[in-house]
Design a protein around this motif. Sequence first.
Motif, mmCIF file in Angstrom:
data_model
loop_
_atom_site.group_PDB
_atom_site.id
_atom_site.type_symbol
_atom_site.label_atom_id
_atom_site.label_comp_id
_atom_site.label_asym_id
_atom_site.label_seq_id
_atom_site.Cartn_x
_atom_site.Cartn_y
_atom_site.Cartn_z
ATOM 1 N N ARG A 178 7.653 9.143 -9.984
ATOM 2 C CA ARG A 178 9.111 9.042 -9.947
ATOM 3 C C ARG A 178 9.591 7.592 -10.037
ATOM 4 O O ARG A 178 8.846 6.655 -9.720
ATOM 5 C CB ARG A 178 9.645 9.678 -8.668
ATOM 6 C CG ARG A 178 9.294 11.139 -8.478
ATOM 7 C CD ARG A 178 9.687 11.607 -7.091
ATOM 8 N NE ARG A 178 8.974 10.886 -6.037
ATOM 9 C CZ ARG A 178 9.250 10.970 -4.754
ATOM 10 N NH1 ARG A 178 10.255 11.743 -4.349
ATOM 11 N NH2 ARG A 178 8.560 10.280 -3.862
ATOM 12 N N ASP A 179 10.833 7.429 -10.432
ATOM 13 C CA ASP A 179 11.452 6.112 -10.372
ATOM 14 C C ASP A 179 11.528 5.666 -8.925
ATOM 15 O O ASP A 179 11.933 6.429 -8.037
ATOM 16 C CB ASP A 179 12.867 6.150 -10.958
ATOM 17 C CG ASP A 179 12.863 6.216 -12.483
ATOM 18 O OD1 ASP A 179 11.769 6.100 -13.076
ATOM 19 O OD2 ASP A 179 13.951 6.398 -13.057
ATOM 20 N N GLN A 180 11.136 4.430 -8.669
ATOM 21 C CA GLN A 180 11.170 3.886 -7.320
ATOM 22 C C GLN A 180 12.404 3.017 -7.074
ATOM 23 O O GLN A 180 12.826 2.848 -5.935
ATOM 24 C CB GLN A 180 9.911 3.045 -7.066
ATOM 25 C CG GLN A 180 8.611 3.815 -7.261
ATOM 26 C CD GLN A 180 8.439 4.925 -6.236
ATOM 27 O OE1 GLN A 180 8.662 4.732 -5.047
ATOM 28 N NE2 GLN A 180 8.041 6.115 -6.723
ATOM 29 N N THR A 215 4.638 -2.531 -12.131
ATOM 30 C CA THR A 215 3.606 -3.077 -11.257
ATOM 31 C C THR A 215 3.551 -2.379 -9.894
ATOM 32 O O THR A 215 2.728 -2.738 -9.052
ATOM 33 C CB THR A 215 3.849 -4.580 -11.033
ATOM 34 O OG1 THR A 215 5.157 -4.768 -10.479
ATOM 35 C CG2 THR A 215 3.737 -5.335 -12.352
ATOM 36 N N PHE A 216 4.397 -1.386 -9.697
ATOM 37 C CA PHE A 216 4.450 -0.712 -8.401
ATOM 38 C C PHE A 216 3.178 0.096 -8.160
ATOM 39 O O PHE A 216 2.669 0.764 -9.058
ATOM 40 C CB PHE A 216 5.677 0.211 -8.350
ATOM 41 C CG PHE A 216 5.821 0.961 -7.063
ATOM 42 C CD1 PHE A 216 6.331 0.341 -5.934
ATOM 43 C CD2 PHE A 216 5.434 2.291 -6.963
ATOM 44 C CE1 PHE A 216 6.473 1.026 -4.743
ATOM 45 C CE2 PHE A 216 5.561 2.987 -5.781
ATOM 46 C CZ PHE A 216 6.085 2.349 -4.660
ATOM 47 N N ASN A 217 2.643 0.035 -6.943
ATOM 48 C CA ASN A 217 1.468 0.822 -6.560
ATOM 49 C C ASN A 217 1.906 2.259 -6.306
ATOM 50 O O ASN A 217 2.528 2.555 -5.281
ATOM 51 C CB ASN A 217 0.808 0.246 -5.315
ATOM 52 C CG ASN A 217 -0.422 1.045 -4.891
ATOM 53 O OD1 ASN A 217 -0.870 1.956 -5.600
ATOM 54 N ND2 ASN A 217 -0.969 0.713 -3.740
ATOM 55 N N ARG A 218 1.575 3.153 -7.216
ATOM 56 C CA ARG A 218 2.111 4.515 -7.155
ATOM 57 C C ARG A 218 1.327 5.437 -6.228
ATOM 58 O O ARG A 218 1.723 6.593 -6.042
ATOM 59 C CB ARG A 218 2.199 5.098 -8.566
ATOM 60 C CG ARG A 218 3.170 4.288 -9.419
ATOM 61 C CD ARG A 218 3.630 4.955 -10.673
ATOM 62 N NE ARG A 218 4.667 4.125 -11.294
ATOM 63 C CZ ARG A 218 5.963 4.188 -11.008
ATOM 64 N NH1 ARG A 218 6.398 5.064 -10.129
ATOM 65 N NH2 ARG A 218 6.823 3.383 -11.595
ATOM 66 N N LYS A 219 0.289 4.943 -5.633
ATOM 67 C CA LYS A 219 -0.352 5.718 -4.582
ATOM 68 C C LYS A 219 0.306 5.318 -3.256
ATOM 69 O O LYS A 219 -0.268 4.656 -2.397
ATOM 70 C CB LYS A 219 -1.853 5.459 -4.532
ATOM 71 C CG LYS A 219 -2.615 6.507 -3.727
ATOM 72 C CD LYS A 219 -4.109 6.434 -3.969
ATOM 73 C CE LYS A 219 -4.837 7.586 -3.281
ATOM 74 N NZ LYS A 219 -6.277 7.615 -3.593
ATOM 75 N N ILE A 252 1.933 14.489 -6.213
ATOM 76 C CA ILE A 252 1.533 13.648 -5.082
ATOM 77 C C ILE A 252 0.627 14.419 -4.127
ATOM 78 O O ILE A 252 -0.372 13.902 -3.635
ATOM 79 C CB ILE A 252 2.782 13.126 -4.345
ATOM 80 C CG1 ILE A 252 3.616 12.253 -5.285
ATOM 81 C CG2 ILE A 252 2.380 12.348 -3.097
ATOM 82 C CD1 ILE A 252 4.966 11.868 -4.719
ATOM 83 N N PHE A 253 0.968 15.681 -3.868
ATOM 84 C CA PHE A 253 0.169 16.509 -2.960
ATOM 85 C C PHE A 253 -0.818 17.318 -3.792
ATOM 86 O O PHE A 253 -0.531 18.420 -4.261
ATOM 87 C CB PHE A 253 1.066 17.428 -2.141
ATOM 88 C CG PHE A 253 2.048 16.678 -1.266
ATOM 89 C CD1 PHE A 253 1.717 15.452 -0.724
ATOM 90 C CD2 PHE A 253 3.304 17.201 -1.011
ATOM 91 C CE1 PHE A 253 2.614 14.754 0.075
ATOM 92 C CE2 PHE A 253 4.203 16.515 -0.211
ATOM 93 C CZ PHE A 253 3.859 15.289 0.336
ATOM 94 N N VAL A 254 -2.000 16.769 -3.972
ATOM 95 C CA VAL A 254 -3.005 17.383 -4.829
ATOM 96 C C VAL A 254 -3.546 18.659 -4.197
ATOM 97 O O VAL A 254 -3.768 19.657 -4.875
ATOM 98 C CB VAL A 254 -4.144 16.383 -5.096
ATOM 99 C CG1 VAL A 254 -5.202 17.016 -6.008
ATOM 100 C CG2 VAL A 254 -3.600 15.105 -5.707
#
Length: 800
Positions: free
Chosen positions: A232-234, A249-253, A775-777
């Motif tokens: 998603r857009d942060q 460059t955002f850490n998406r985890k 996100i919720f695998v």
Amino acid sequence: MKGYNLVALAIAGQLITPAVLAADNANNSDIEKIAVIGSRIAVRTATDSVAPVDIITAEQLQATGLTETAKALQFAAPSYSFPFSAVTDGSDAVRPANLRGLSPDHTLVLVNGKRYHSSALVHLSGTVGKGASNVDLNTIPMTAIKRIEILRDGASAQYGSDAIAGVINVVLKDAKDGGMITTQLGQTYQGDGEQWRVGANKGISFSQNGFVNVSLEAQHKNSTNRAGLDPRDQYPRLPDGSKDPREATFNRKNHQVGDAEYDNVSLFANAAQYFGDSGKLYGYAGYSQRETKSGAFYRRALQAGNVPEIYPDGFLPQLAPKIKDYSALLGYEFDWGKWHLDSSAGYGKNSFNYRVENSLNASLGPTSPTNFDAGTLSTDEYDLTLDGSRYFDFFNDSEIMLALGAAWRQNGYQIQAGDEASYANGDYQGKPSGSQGFSGFTPESAVDEQRHNTAVYAELENQLTDDFYWSAATRYEDYSDFGDKVSWKLAARYDLTEHFAVRATANTGFRAPSVQQLYFTNISTLFNPDPVTGDLVPTESGTFNNLSSVTQALQVGKLRPEESTSYSLGLVYTGDNGLTVTLDSYQIDIDDRIVLSSSLTPDDSAVVAAALAGTNAESARFFINAVDTRTRGVDLVVSQRFDLGSFGDLQTNLAYAYNNTEIQDIHLPTILDGLQDQLFDHIEQVRMTDSTSHHTGSLGFTHHLGDFTTSLRFSYFGPYTIAYSSEDVEYKGKTTVDLSVAYQATDNFTVTVGAQNLFDTYPQKRPADNNFNGIFVYPLTNTPFGFNGGYYFVEGRYTF
């Protein structure tokens, strides 16, 4: 309420069931008689018992390579379930467990045969046993445990409230000399979840006939994370509609979905002083402190719940509760004429301090603190018991045992409000109030309540002939809040032949509403997914207790005890060659089960709208006696020992458990007619009936050869179902494999290496259209063996 002892055979790495004990008896005719939990009469072996009992030794718990008592127990007893959960607030720190697929609070826990207190936490998120409070077995260090006994049969008439599904008795170590030091290191295959545990145990003989056995344990575990990347857009879009450059460059985890980080230290002491032939002064005391840290939902930089001046890139609120647990018991038993008397006094207290870190109260704006004390839940319990038993002559030259007893118990529950900043509404730009991740308890939620009850009980047991045993028990309890209850139990066993026996029980039981269910109240911010965008939308949800004006307006009524009727029928086979088989079936009917309702909103009913008027809550949920259920199941245990000559010996054990719970009826107050689907909705119904595997089993092999002991275990967890807002998903059954090899390097030192989940098995993934943007695998709750994958460990043990 009474102290029952059980002599177990210490077979490393092996589930010690009645079948295993009988198998060993075939090779050793000199084993002393034992007293099985749930019975006072000493019998030849555990297979002579009238109800199924599992015995798990300390060696078997340690062979799992797990550092948590409750989690290790799950892999030792298939009828015991300790499902995994993540992103579930306080339940990440104190996970619920259950026996025979029932609620966590349907199992009574004893320590050295005496009632043990429960956790202060109420499970409010979507876990098994939602709305329940369970005993936290992890407050008891594994280093202090001699064995664990599980009585898989209703026993309220013998022990009182909570023993509907069965009884777990934790027996503490009682050696008067010697000791051991153990160190364990491990981590997951993915390189996270690093953990260590250091334990020490020492028996001390302080007099010729007295001892104290002390255990100290410390452990640490890093968190695990199996979250997917957040697409998603942060950040807010730029004026021209393009993405913010920081998106690249955002850490998406950004979520933490897995085990919580925790630090735990615990100290337990078990002691006794003997006087003459029958006098015994005994007691134990324990203390534990645990601090955990787990993630809530990530707050993106663009969300209303964020203040960019504090977190320009968003933030992950972390729940960091501190849990303290105290317990102490002192008793004295002695003979008085033909009577054997036992009196004891016990105390237990558990506190759960909600702390929130890396967070903010958005309504306070840029001046908001980032760490909060959100309040403390605590419960305490006092127990006084007096118990006496003696034998009388009976028919057929037998003796009948009569036991009489009385007990008094007081339970208290307290909620302390959090820091003002954890719940305050500062009205900054209309942003949501309260500490993000977990909103603090307000002064209006604070309670300090208690209740007490008195019980009297009687039991009869008789070995009428060599082939026939029977027992009967009845119990009367009077509670200060809801009145009295009577329960009874009948049990019998008949040996058809030298090898075959049949056993049966019938009993009624009850579970008094816990003080947590009676008095817990809170208004907090819950986040529910938007059905269109999938984004989480905050709502102010109120959990109201029976004292509140809301529940009174809805005519919910006072909570009543749950009532049960149970039947069991079992077959026992004991062969001359060491083969033993036990097969037990059961049915448990429970009326008026207490559930935490689904949330009702003003849109559901004008009555609900009127009840919520004047509160800050947008919805209401409460505890209510609303559901009748029937649970049926079968437990099978097969055991065989093989002498392999020069190749050592092999102990094998097969255990299988089946259970199925069905809802018989849902009943509501008249004023709430027509709201059945809203009050106890489909999601909650599935959680009660199908979220725990109906089929579980294990196949274990323990091989001894010289200085080597190899343990191999296959654990099967059958299909289970989770209901989401849009669909029901049945997750496939899975099998995990555990392997450990212990080498006794010297007479005093043993080193063990092993792997839990050797082949890195994971549960089935969530469906692509129901995984919160990927996100919720895996399912956040109810996965029976978790989703950390494989774990390997090494342990060194020095005995002296």
